[in-house]
Write an enzyme that holds these catalytic residues in place. Structure first.
Site, PDB file in Angstrom:
ATOM      1  NE  ARG A  26      -7.446   3.662  13.245  1.00 46.37           N
ATOM      2  CZ  ARG A  26      -6.502   3.193  12.773  1.00 46.37           C
ATOM      3  NH1 ARG A  26      -5.533   4.079  12.103  1.00 46.37           N
ATOM      4  NH2 ARG A  26      -5.979   1.972  12.753  1.00 46.37           N
ATOM      5  CG  ASN A  44      -5.978   4.480  16.614  1.00 50.18           C
ATOM      6  OD1 ASN A  44      -7.236   4.776  16.644  1.00 50.18           O
ATOM      7  ND2 ASN A  44      -5.790   3.357  16.335  1.00 50.18           N
TER       8      ASN A  44
END
Length: 98
Positions: A26, A44
């Site tokens: 990320r 996520n």
């Protein structure tokens, strides 16, 4: 600046499978998107995949899609599903937390 700012904006939602959580995916996605001038977000998912939305020119978004097949150094993506969507005019790039 180039004439790319006049190119039409496109939007894709992608789901990345494989070893993509717990490896900085990320944060690396946000850095790469910011570097390329792409707006959107990344998060996520509970199923172990990473989900992201990218908005930008076709060239910018295609570059991000290509990057997702590799990801950060410790990631091991095994699949990238891409879905086209209608742009919403997002600004900036964020990491979403469930």
């Amino acid at each position: 600046m180039s004439d790319r700012t006049t190119s039409p904006t496109i939007r894709v939602r992608i789901l990345i499978s494989g070893r993509v959580q717990g490896v900085g995916f990320r944060f690396s996605t946000r850095e790469e998107a910011t570097r390329r001038g792409v707006a959107g977000w990344v998060k996520n998912r509970p199923d172990g995949r990473v989900e992201a939305v990218f908005e930008g020119t076709e060239a910018q978004v295609e570059g991000m899609i290509r990057w997702c097949y590799q990801g950060p150094r410790s990631a091991q993506p095994t699949g990238v599903d891409v879905h086209c969507e209608t742009p919403e005019g997002l600004q900036g790039f964020e990491i979403h937390h469930h």
